[in-house]
Design a protein around this motif. Structure first.
Motif, mmCIF file in Angstrom:
data_model
loop_
_atom_site.group_PDB
_atom_site.id
_atom_site.type_symbol
_atom_site.label_atom_id
_atom_site.label_comp_id
_atom_site.label_asym_id
_atom_site.label_seq_id
_atom_site.Cartn_x
_atom_site.Cartn_y
_atom_site.Cartn_z
ATOM 1 N N LYS A 90 80.724 60.912 89.249
ATOM 2 C CA LYS A 90 79.674 61.374 90.161
ATOM 3 C C LYS A 90 78.482 61.890 89.370
ATOM 4 C CE LYS A 90 82.405 62.725 94.149
ATOM 5 N NZ LYS A 90 81.586 62.299 95.283
ATOM 6 N N GLY A 91 77.293 61.529 89.812
ATOM 7 C CA GLY A 91 76.069 62.020 89.166
ATOM 8 C C GLY A 91 76.066 63.540 89.139
ATOM 9 N N GLY A 92 75.682 64.111 88.038
ATOM 10 C CA GLY A 92 75.611 65.572 87.932
ATOM 11 C C GLY A 92 76.914 66.201 87.476
ATOM 12 N N ALA A 93 78.019 65.454 87.577
ATOM 13 C CA ALA A 93 79.316 66.001 87.150
ATOM 14 C C ALA A 93 79.634 65.506 85.738
ATOM 15 C CB ALA A 93 80.413 65.556 88.108
ATOM 16 N N THR A 94 80.598 66.147 85.104
ATOM 17 C CA THR A 94 81.086 65.674 83.801
ATOM 18 C C THR A 94 81.585 64.244 83.960
ATOM 19 O OG1 THR A 94 81.737 67.908 83.219
ATOM 20 C CG2 THR A 94 82.812 66.133 82.003
ATOM 21 N N GLU A 95 81.251 63.390 83.008
ATOM 22 C CA GLU A 95 81.672 61.986 83.093
ATOM 23 C C GLU A 95 83.192 61.872 83.012
ATOM 24 O OE1 GLU A 95 78.952 58.866 81.232
ATOM 25 O OE2 GLU A 95 78.682 60.605 79.941
ATOM 26 N N SER A 134 77.042 71.781 89.717
ATOM 27 C CA SER A 134 75.916 71.172 88.995
ATOM 28 C C SER A 134 74.681 72.091 88.971
ATOM 29 C CB SER A 134 75.584 69.809 89.578
ATOM 30 O OG SER A 134 75.509 69.911 90.963
ATOM 31 N N LEU A 135 74.737 73.210 89.700
ATOM 32 C CA LEU A 135 73.628 74.188 89.628
ATOM 33 C C LEU A 135 73.976 75.345 88.689
ATOM 34 C CD1 LEU A 135 72.677 74.263 93.419
ATOM 35 C CD2 LEU A 135 71.505 73.063 91.560
ATOM 36 N N HIS A 136 75.005 75.133 87.886
ATOM 37 C CA HIS A 136 75.470 76.128 86.892
ATOM 38 C C HIS A 136 76.154 77.340 87.521
ATOM 39 C CE1 HIS A 136 73.256 73.781 83.995
ATOM 40 N NE2 HIS A 136 72.150 73.941 84.711
ATOM 41 N N MET A 225 85.627 70.512 95.667
ATOM 42 C CA MET A 225 84.904 69.739 94.647
ATOM 43 C C MET A 225 85.731 68.501 94.290
ATOM 44 S SD MET A 225 82.485 71.894 94.414
ATOM 45 C CE MET A 225 81.381 71.681 93.023
ATOM 46 N N ALA A 226 85.038 67.446 93.856
ATOM 47 C CA ALA A 226 85.753 66.229 93.448
ATOM 48 C C ALA A 226 86.418 66.487 92.095
ATOM 49 C CB ALA A 226 84.771 65.068 93.347
ATOM 50 N N ALA A 227 87.705 66.217 92.017
ATOM 51 C CA ALA A 227 88.430 66.418 90.747
ATOM 52 C C ALA A 227 87.908 65.427 89.706
ATOM 53 C CB ALA A 227 89.920 66.210 90.973
ATOM 54 N N ILE A 228 87.925 65.835 88.437
ATOM 55 C CA ILE A 228 87.562 64.878 87.380
ATOM 56 C C ILE A 228 88.719 64.725 86.394
ATOM 57 C CG2 ILE A 228 85.033 64.981 87.364
ATOM 58 C CD1 ILE A 228 85.241 67.047 85.160
#
Ligand code: BEZ
Ligand code: FE
Length: 286
Positions: A90-95, A134-136, A225-228
């Motif tokens: 997802k854009g803005g999240a850790t790859e 993503s807003l810290h 939040m979407a898990a990574i």
């Protein structure tokens, strides 16, 4: 269908399936048939080549067990797993990056500051950072599930027969009120993906090696939040530019800094030779 030929067969095969018009299944199935037929026409595949591929797939099935999934390894070395990871990051999240075959979904919970590598040789490293949106904004209570190879490049789960605890070098942590996590472990070494089967044969045929750069695996979760699923690599280490499974991304390479004394909140008795700092960013679900 009697007048079928090498140009009309593609539509004939597609329409032989009664799929729901416009469905995802139909579009994936039709796309697969089209690409497979186009590839075959484009390369004028011979009977020998066709059979070689089928025997290769047969061999992948034959060597597979619940612990060894040769088709996933095939997907990995062909960059297919990495491509799916890239498309679904997802854009803005850790790859995202490879899950790999060594994840266990029942690893033990550990307290922040725990040491994951009791009695193991190697460079002791403090791993720490934050989980944020993503807003810290810090994400308190985020779950950090981590697993890794040892200082010789072996996962304990690979050595269970020699008495290794399969949960060694694993831990599930929860971030504190400020979204922070920290633990110590041993620096993992590079290792090879299994190359004693058909996928290894493919690598050798293409003059490729089977090495992966040293890395730490992570799954990060937080409600809403979407898990990574991702990996963290170390700057200036071997194989960063030729990972056998294409898992490296620039944004996932952390600096391995020499130990700089104490780090806030770390128990005073903890000793480490180096420090890795890595922040994870999660994007909202959906
Ligand atoms: C791993 O990173 O653990 C891994 C990934 C792909 C194949 C084998 C191992
Ligand atoms: Fe790994």
């Amino acid at each position: 269908m009697r007048d079928i030929n090498q140009f009309t067969i593609t539509d004939a095969v597609k329409s032989s399936f009664s799929t729901e018009p416009g469905s995802r299944f139909e579009s994936l199935l039709h796309g697969l048939i089209e690409h497979l037929h186009d590839y075959t026409r484009e390369h004028q595949i011979t009977h020998e080549e066709w059979m070689r591929v089928l025997m290769f797939l047969y061999d992948c099935g034959k060597i597979s067990t619940p612990e060894r999934h040769e088709f996933i390894l095939l997907s990995d070395v062909l960059g297919w797993s990495a491509l799916v990871d890239m498309i679904n990051s997802k854009g803005g999240a850790t790859e995202g990056s490879n899950l790999g075959p060594f994840y266990l979904d029942d690893a033990p919970r550990k307290d922040l500051g725990a040491h994951l590598a009791d009695g193991r040789d190697g460079v002791t490293v403090l791993v720490h950072g934050k989980v944020t949106d993503s807003l810290h904004n810090p994400l308190a209570g985020a779950i950090i599930d981590t697993w890794q190879a040892d200082g010789a490049g072996t996962y304990p789960i690979q050595e269970q027969e020699q008495g290794q605890d399969k949960f060694d070098l694993r831990g599930v942590f929860e971030t504190d009120e400020q979204g922070r996590y920290w633990y110590t472990t041993v620096l993992p070494k590079p290792y090879t993906v299994p190359y004693d089967g058909p996928v290894g044969e493919l690598l050798r045929a293409g003059n490729r090696h089977a090495w992966r750069p040293a890395h730490l695996h992570y799954i990060i979760r937080h409600p809403g939040m979407a898990a990574i699923t991702t990996e963290v690599f170390f700057e200036n280490m071997e194989y960063l530019d030729n990972d056998a499974v294409f898992g490296v991304r620039r944004s996932l390479i952390a600096t391995l800094a020499p130990a700089r004394g104490t780090v806030p909140d770390l128990p005073a008795e903890a000793k480490f030779d180096a420090v890795v700092e890595f922040d994870f960013v999660l994007a909202p679900e959906g």
